[in-house]
Design a protein around this motif. Sequence first.
Motif, PDB file in Angstrom:
ATOM      1  N   THR A   1       0.837  -1.206   0.000  1.00  0.00           N
ATOM      2  CA  THR A   1       0.000   0.000   0.000  1.00  0.00           C
ATOM      3  C   THR A   1       0.867   1.249   0.000  1.00  0.00           C
TER       4      THR A   1
ATOM      5  N   ILE B   1      -5.296   1.226  -3.384  1.00  0.00           N
ATOM      6  CA  ILE B   1      -5.126   1.837  -2.062  1.00  0.00           C
ATOM      7  C   ILE B   1      -6.452   1.863  -1.312  1.00  0.00           C
TER       8      ILE B   1
ATOM      9  N   ASP C   1      -7.337  -1.580  -0.168  1.00  0.00           N
ATOM     10  CA  ASP C   1      -6.250  -2.212   0.577  1.00  0.00           C
ATOM     11  C   ASP C   1      -5.802  -3.508  -0.099  1.00  0.00           C
TER      12      ASP C   1
END
Length: 699
Positions: A232, A343, A346
């Motif tokens: 991430t 992002i 996740d």
Amino acid sequence: MNDLFKGFFTGVPPARDWFYGIRTFAASMLALYIALIFELPRPYWAMATVYIVSSPFVAPTSSKALYRAAGTFLGAAASVLIVPLFVQTPFLLALVIALWTGTLLFLSLHVRTANSYALMLAGYTMPLISFPVVDNPQAVFDIAVSRTEEILLGIVCAAVVGAMFWPRRLAPVLIDSMGKWFKDASTYSDLFLSRSATPEAVGGLRTSMVATFNSLELMIGQLPYEGTHRQTLRNAKELRGRMIHLLPVIDALDDALWALERRTPELVADLAPLLIECRDWVEKTVDGAPIHYWQALHDELDRLQPTAAQLDDRRQLLLSNALYRLREWIDLWQDCRTLQHAIRTDDHTPWRAVYRHWRLGRLSPFLDRGMMLYSVATSVSAILVASVLWILLGWQDGASAVALAAVSCSFFAAMDDPAPQIYRFFFWTMMSVIFASLYLFVVLPNLHDFPMLVLAFAVPFICVGTLTVQPKFYLGTLLTIVNTSSFISIQSAYDADFLNFVNSNLAGPVGLAFAFVWTLIVRPFGTEVAAKRLTRFSWGDIVSLSEEATLAEHRQMGVRMLDRLMQHLPRLAITAQDTTVALREVRVALNMLDLLAYMPRVNAVPRQLLRQVATEVGGYFRACLKARERLPAPKGLLMTMDRARRSLSHEWMGDDESRLHLLHALSGLRLALLPGVEIVDVLAEQEEQPPYGIDGAPL
């Protein structure tokens, strides 16, 4: 009744801010109580430290706590080492302390992440410890140790309480900021794709996008402190690295479409359906970016692409350049959206890019070391002059004045115009003196135990602490609460003397007033000068492109130019200057880099002409630097670029890919450097160009 109270609570902070205010106050009282129990010399420092390091989010609190501990330890150790060596020579000691603060400040200005705080803090911690003990140097070790203990206690209390009660992660805020950038970028892109952009709309969106982009750097640097997954974090850095390319890419696309519309409107009709598809595609990528949509757009781009032989025609080259710029934007947008989706969800699977330009590289920050040195020099000189005045006047409590002058100059050294912020520092410190005097001489004499002290502090400290969450109130409220805590100087037993209080606590505002006046004198310039320097740096980089360099050095230069652009655009907006000009100059440099990258792949004749283009562009910007203003581009440069373009004839080339890249670089350079030239030159293009240069030399 509803109408009566409508809007009454509009300005009241939300519940989460009140939770933060209560949590921080509880942590500060815990730190104060423990410090009193262990009879630390200055328990109020533990209380103040809680407010200094606390943040509504876990990551900033953890990182600031770590760096404050490191900076305090380094500054305290330096005080223990240096004060005994130079205490017999006060002026030399002042010089050493000023140079220490300046050196650490200069190093901190090189770091644009949270760790810069440790260096800056180490710089001004030394004067905070050293100056008050010049009359009693034997106490420097005890004071350094106690200050370190008190600050570490405050750090631990802030970190533990913050992690246990209502902890908030920074990742959702990062995602929201990215969402804001994408909303602005979508509107910005749509304005150009629909050919309805206006300077007012474009300027506002550009400023908003740059502001959001610049805020991401610090947030991304904080993510590791809340346990963010490595993939991430890698995705966030990749996203920011691609965001920085979007503005110049869209600007280049706009120029290409503008020239195409006015020179060959019949080709624009073929391109129009694709632009409509791109606008629809932007809407479809809000919740993800499936690869088949991107592939469909690429197939259409390939269908419209002129053949290698057609590129000898200037009109077909304009179409090819527009398709190339559109392809760049599509690939960039696909990468940005897939990274945003990864992002947001996740997703830890490895990410693959579709935009793979050779200039992509690790972000290389641009640093104006000349301005940094000047800022540091003004801070060092402020400490030196304040120290000399303090020594000559023999003011016993003047050490606090010099120390706070050092703190204020360090805090705002990175700003273009620090004087207004130093004045705010002075104003809120004066308010803190007033608040502290009320507590010390009106409230505290009536308190008899710690619970009553907590109750006396609760309402004002919780309210002020709650307001620190809001950016517009942050500086004033934080200074008020920290300085008030320090000026009250809570001890185990009540012992207050009004004259001592006034003498010691007015020294700080006096030092800040001196720092304000000194800054006005030595730094009378502001954002305008910074913007002019950045413009000259852009010109200087273009000049340097005419010199030999490796591909890696060119890649680093390109990334540094884009980083500087993100610093340049906000300053131009503040000073009401045209931001488009700065974008054009960056595009000139980027097209020059592409030209230089592919130039070695062609044979000697076109390579010589391309090198001449680079030399003449460098010479033009060298003349701008010498004249200290933008000069009209020389007409001979346009002729040289035309000769270089004709030298890249299909019959002369064996490598179609290199030829295509060079033609696009030349076309982009021409449009960036000489906007509108494709329209002005229509009549000239109708005439047959001779096969020889103006001096009779064969091409």
